[in-house]
Design a protein around this motif. Structure first.
Motif, mmCIF file in Angstrom:
data_model
loop_
_atom_site.group_PDB
_atom_site.id
_atom_site.type_symbol
_atom_site.label_atom_id
_atom_site.label_comp_id
_atom_site.label_asym_id
_atom_site.label_seq_id
_atom_site.Cartn_x
_atom_site.Cartn_y
_atom_site.Cartn_z
ATOM 1 N N LEU A 83 -18.654 -16.832 0.379
ATOM 2 C CA LEU A 83 -18.653 -15.379 0.520
ATOM 3 C C LEU A 83 -17.330 -14.895 1.102
ATOM 4 O O LEU A 83 -16.750 -13.916 0.635
ATOM 5 N N ASN A 84 -16.839 -15.596 2.127
ATOM 6 C CA ASN A 84 -15.585 -15.199 2.755
ATOM 7 C C ASN A 84 -14.410 -15.342 1.805
ATOM 8 O O ASN A 84 -13.434 -14.594 1.882
ATOM 9 N N GLN A 85 -14.461 -16.343 0.891
ATOM 10 C CA GLN A 85 -13.390 -16.535 -0.068
ATOM 11 C C GLN A 85 -13.375 -15.413 -1.104
ATOM 12 O O GLN A 85 -12.328 -15.002 -1.574
ATOM 13 N N GLN A 86 -14.530 -14.913 -1.472
ATOM 14 C CA GLN A 86 -14.596 -13.934 -2.549
ATOM 15 C C GLN A 86 -14.453 -12.507 -2.053
ATOM 16 O O GLN A 86 -14.010 -11.639 -2.793
ATOM 17 N N CYS A 87 -14.829 -12.217 -0.825
ATOM 18 C CA CYS A 87 -14.777 -10.868 -0.286
ATOM 19 C C CYS A 87 -13.551 -10.696 0.605
ATOM 20 O O CYS A 87 -13.302 -11.535 1.460
ATOM 21 N N PRO A 88 -12.802 -9.633 0.425
ATOM 22 C CA PRO A 88 -11.648 -9.403 1.296
ATOM 23 C C PRO A 88 -12.083 -9.021 2.692
ATOM 24 O O PRO A 88 -13.190 -8.524 2.914
ATOM 25 N N GLU A 89 -11.209 -9.235 3.649
ATOM 26 C CA GLU A 89 -11.478 -8.846 5.024
ATOM 27 C C GLU A 89 -11.356 -7.333 5.190
ATOM 28 O O GLU A 89 -12.094 -6.725 5.966
ATOM 29 N N LEU A 90 -10.411 -6.740 4.458
ATOM 30 C CA LEU A 90 -10.116 -5.315 4.624
ATOM 31 C C LEU A 90 -9.943 -4.651 3.272
ATOM 32 O O LEU A 90 -9.288 -5.198 2.372
ATOM 33 N N SER A 91 -10.530 -3.469 3.119
ATOM 34 C CA SER A 91 -10.345 -2.640 1.930
ATOM 35 C C SER A 91 -9.634 -1.360 2.330
ATOM 36 O O SER A 91 -10.052 -0.685 3.271
ATOM 37 N N LEU A 92 -8.552 -1.037 1.633
ATOM 38 C CA LEU A 92 -7.826 0.205 1.852
ATOM 39 C C LEU A 92 -8.241 1.203 0.774
ATOM 40 O O LEU A 92 -8.049 0.945 -0.421
ATOM 41 N N VAL A 93 -8.832 2.311 1.173
ATOM 42 C CA VAL A 93 -9.310 3.335 0.246
ATOM 43 C C VAL A 93 -8.372 4.533 0.316
ATOM 44 O O VAL A 93 -8.189 5.120 1.389
ATOM 45 N N VAL B 44 2.067 -7.046 4.878
ATOM 46 C CA VAL B 44 2.605 -8.411 4.924
ATOM 47 C C VAL B 44 2.175 -9.148 6.189
ATOM 48 O O VAL B 44 1.744 -10.310 6.130
ATOM 49 N N PRO B 45 2.242 -8.533 7.385
ATOM 50 C CA PRO B 45 1.833 -9.279 8.599
ATOM 51 C C PRO B 45 0.327 -9.379 8.785
ATOM 52 O O PRO B 45 -0.117 -10.063 9.727
ATOM 53 N N PHE B 46 -0.461 -8.740 7.927
ATOM 54 C CA PHE B 46 -1.910 -8.775 8.106
ATOM 55 C C PHE B 46 -2.450 -10.159 7.757
ATOM 56 O O PHE B 46 -2.154 -10.713 6.698
ATOM 57 N N VAL B 47 -3.239 -10.711 8.670
ATOM 58 C CA VAL B 47 -3.829 -12.035 8.455
ATOM 59 C C VAL B 47 -5.204 -11.850 7.829
ATOM 60 O O VAL B 47 -6.115 -11.302 8.440
ATOM 61 N N GLY B 48 -5.349 -12.299 6.601
ATOM 62 C CA GLY B 48 -6.618 -12.156 5.902
ATOM 63 C C GLY B 48 -6.422 -11.484 4.557
ATOM 64 O O GLY B 48 -5.399 -10.839 4.295
ATOM 65 N N ALA B 49 -7.419 -11.649 3.701
ATOM 66 C CA ALA B 49 -7.363 -11.043 2.378
ATOM 67 C C ALA B 49 -7.642 -9.547 2.479
ATOM 68 O O ALA B 49 -8.432 -9.100 3.300
ATOM 69 N N TRP B 50 -6.982 -8.775 1.616
ATOM 70 C CA TRP B 50 -7.198 -7.335 1.599
ATOM 71 C C TRP B 50 -7.101 -6.831 0.157
ATOM 72 O O TRP B 50 -6.543 -7.488 -0.712
ATOM 73 N N GLU B 51 -7.677 -5.678 -0.054
ATOM 74 C CA GLU B 51 -7.636 -5.052 -1.365
ATOM 75 C C GLU B 51 -7.282 -3.579 -1.211
ATOM 76 O O GLU B 51 -7.499 -2.987 -0.150
ATOM 77 N N LEU B 52 -6.747 -3.009 -2.284
ATOM 78 C CA LEU B 52 -6.418 -1.598 -2.316
ATOM 79 C C LEU B 52 -7.293 -0.921 -3.365
ATOM 80 O O LEU B 52 -7.283 -1.308 -4.536
ATOM 81 N N VAL B 53 -8.083 0.068 -2.932
ATOM 82 C CA VAL B 53 -8.937 0.837 -3.838
ATOM 83 C C VAL B 53 -8.337 2.230 -3.948
ATOM 84 O O VAL B 53 -8.402 3.028 -3.011
ATOM 85 N N LEU B 54 -7.746 2.507 -5.098
ATOM 86 C CA LEU B 54 -7.105 3.789 -5.348
ATOM 87 C C LEU B 54 -8.049 4.642 -6.190
ATOM 88 O O LEU B 54 -8.450 4.228 -7.287
ATOM 89 N N VAL B 55 -8.406 5.809 -5.688
ATOM 90 C CA VAL B 55 -9.351 6.686 -6.386
ATOM 91 C C VAL B 55 -8.583 7.873 -6.942
ATOM 92 O O VAL B 55 -8.062 8.700 -6.179
ATOM 93 N N ASP B 56 -8.495 7.960 -8.267
ATOM 94 C CA ASP B 56 -7.844 9.102 -8.908
ATOM 95 C C ASP B 56 -8.884 10.198 -9.112
ATOM 96 O O ASP B 56 -9.803 10.068 -9.925
ATOM 97 N N ASP B 57 -8.729 11.282 -8.372
ATOM 98 C CA ASP B 57 -9.718 12.359 -8.369
ATOM 99 C C ASP B 57 -9.443 13.361 -9.490
ATOM 100 O O ASP B 57 -9.253 14.552 -9.245
ATOM 101 N N GLY B 58 -9.424 12.846 -10.738
ATOM 102 C CA GLY B 58 -9.240 13.727 -11.893
ATOM 103 C C GLY B 58 -7.877 14.384 -11.946
ATOM 104 O O GLY B 58 -7.771 15.579 -12.282
ATOM 105 N N SER B 59 -6.821 13.642 -11.640
ATOM 106 C CA SER B 59 -5.473 14.209 -11.633
ATOM 107 C C SER B 59 -5.101 14.733 -13.015
ATOM 108 O O SER B 59 -5.420 14.118 -14.043
ATOM 109 N N ALA B 60 -4.397 15.870 -13.018
ATOM 110 C CA ALA B 60 -3.960 16.475 -14.283
ATOM 111 C C ALA B 60 -2.544 16.054 -14.640
ATOM 112 O O ALA B 60 -2.057 16.411 -15.722
ATOM 113 N N ASP B 61 -1.872 15.296 -13.770
ATOM 114 C CA ASP B 61 -0.515 14.844 -14.061
ATOM 115 C C ASP B 61 -0.544 13.355 -14.419
ATOM 116 O O ASP B 61 -1.566 12.846 -14.876
ATOM 117 N N ARG B 62 0.537 12.662 -14.176
ATOM 118 C CA ARG B 62 0.642 11.244 -14.571
ATOM 119 C C ARG B 62 0.362 10.288 -13.407
ATOM 120 O O ARG B 62 0.848 9.155 -13.399
#
Length: 354
Positions: free
Chosen positions: A31-41, A63-81
């Motif tokens: 479980l610890n291998q598959q799940c990141p320690e931190l999620s950035l939303v 870079v200095p963070f110890v542990g796996a992390w992920e970035l969750v970027l939520v595009d709230d219906g942007s009209a640009d690029r």
């Protein structure tokens, strides 16, 4: 809602294990291998100039963070690029990026809720996508949250880089008012840079524009002593224009009234309306009793007196308030019995190729 590209394996510890099944420690290790320690939303809306530099800064800051992390970027219906620029980083080396593209613009609160629902980390960090929050504060905030044994750590923009009249003064007044009403006294409710324990924030459902009052909602789940704050860096906006203006002050006041109601009467709305109904009913009874005595004992004509109209109006108001409380109780019981539907629609979830 559509599920993320990679799902965490959650072993069912309630089942009996056999000699051939993995041990609990092995399941926990998997479980610890598959799940990141931190999620950035990070919710973004029409931030095509900022989204690229934002991702670069996050990668550098983590870079200095110890542990796996992920970035969750939520595009709230942007009209640009914005979405197009974000997709370029999907397969970047060393970056676990998920992009949640909403079907239309649902607002920052709904976008934040979508990101929290998608996040898989044990801890969740939220920040704005306009480069005003500094991602370099995140590792220190995570360490402070663990050291102080908090469930929520709120950023405090102590040296805020915003206009004095349009942003700082209204924000200062709002923070004082919110703290007094909710009992959770913080210097900066509006800072999007926050660190949560995922198990806590996922118990809170964000609705409307309630992202400003997240500490108050969290205080309904945990003691306020487990909510803290920490001074963070704040930068002036570099690209685009602010999505907020002085007009949002009025919306904040209305939202604050809603927060006050839900914090005190969410599970028992009948007490709120019933108390008002009983109060107006008591006044109605006093008025009508006094008029009855004057009519029967003293023989006075009360047909044209305004007091009679007031008494009947208060009587009708009492009945209406009490019945409204009963209906509110029925709705509240239905809400707690059934799972509420999400307040957003996901068009697609993009993630790194398997």
């Amino acid at each position: 809602m559509p599920q993320p590209h990679r799902l965490c394996y959650r072993p069912d510890f309630r089942r009996k294990t056999t000699l051939t099944s993995p041990s609990l420690s092995e399941q926990a290790a998997e479980l610890n291998q598959q799940c990141p320690e931190l999620s950035l939303v990070v919710p973004v809306f029409n931030e095509e100039e900022s989204v690229g530099p934002l991702i670069e800064r996050i990668c550098e800051a983590m870079v200095p963070f110890v542990g796996a992390w992920e970035l969750v970027l939520v595009d709230d219906g942007s009209a640009d690029r914005t979405l197009l620029h974000a997709r370029k980083y999907i397969n970047r080396e060393g970056l676990d990026l998920k992009i949640v593209a909403l079907q239309r613009n649902f607002g920052q609160t709904a976008a934040m809720q979508a990101g929290i629902d998608t996040a898989q980390g044990r801890l969740i960090a939220t920040l704005d996508g306009d480069l005003q929050n500094d991602p370099k504060d995140i590792p220190a905030m995570v360490a402070a949250l663990e050291e102080r044994e908090l469930d929520l750590l709120v950023g405090w923009r102590k040296n805020r880089q915003d206009g004095l009249l349009l942003r700082k003064i209204p924000s200062w007044c709002a923070n004082k008012l919110i703290g007094r009403i909710t009992g959770v006294r913080l210097h900066d409710y509006g800072c999007s840079l926050k660190i949560y324990r995922a198990s806590i924030i996922k118990q809170v459902k964000l609705m409307g524009e309630m992202h400003r009052f997240i500490p108050a909602w969290v205080a309904g789940v945990v003691p306020s002593s487990r909510i803290g704050e920490m001074a963070v860096t704040h930068h002036a906006r570099q690209h685009g224009t602010s999505k907020y203006g002085i007009s949002r002050t009025f919306r904040v006041i209305l939202d604050l009234l809603s927060v006050m109601f839900f914090m005190r009467y969410k599970a028992r709305p009948g007490h709120f309306f019933g108390s008002l109904g009983l109060g107006t009913g008591f006044l109605s009874a006093l008025i009508l009793s006094w008029l009855f005595i004057q009519k029967v004992i003293f023989g006075e004509d009360i047909g044209g007196r305004p007091l009679l109209i007031l008494g009947f109006m208060l009587f009708l108001s009492s009945i209406q308030l009490i019945t409204t409380g009963i209906l509110a109780e029925m709705i509240a019981r239905t809400y707690y019995r059934d799972d509420a539907q999400p307040n957003y629609i996901v068009r697609e979830v993009l993630a790194k190729d398997a």
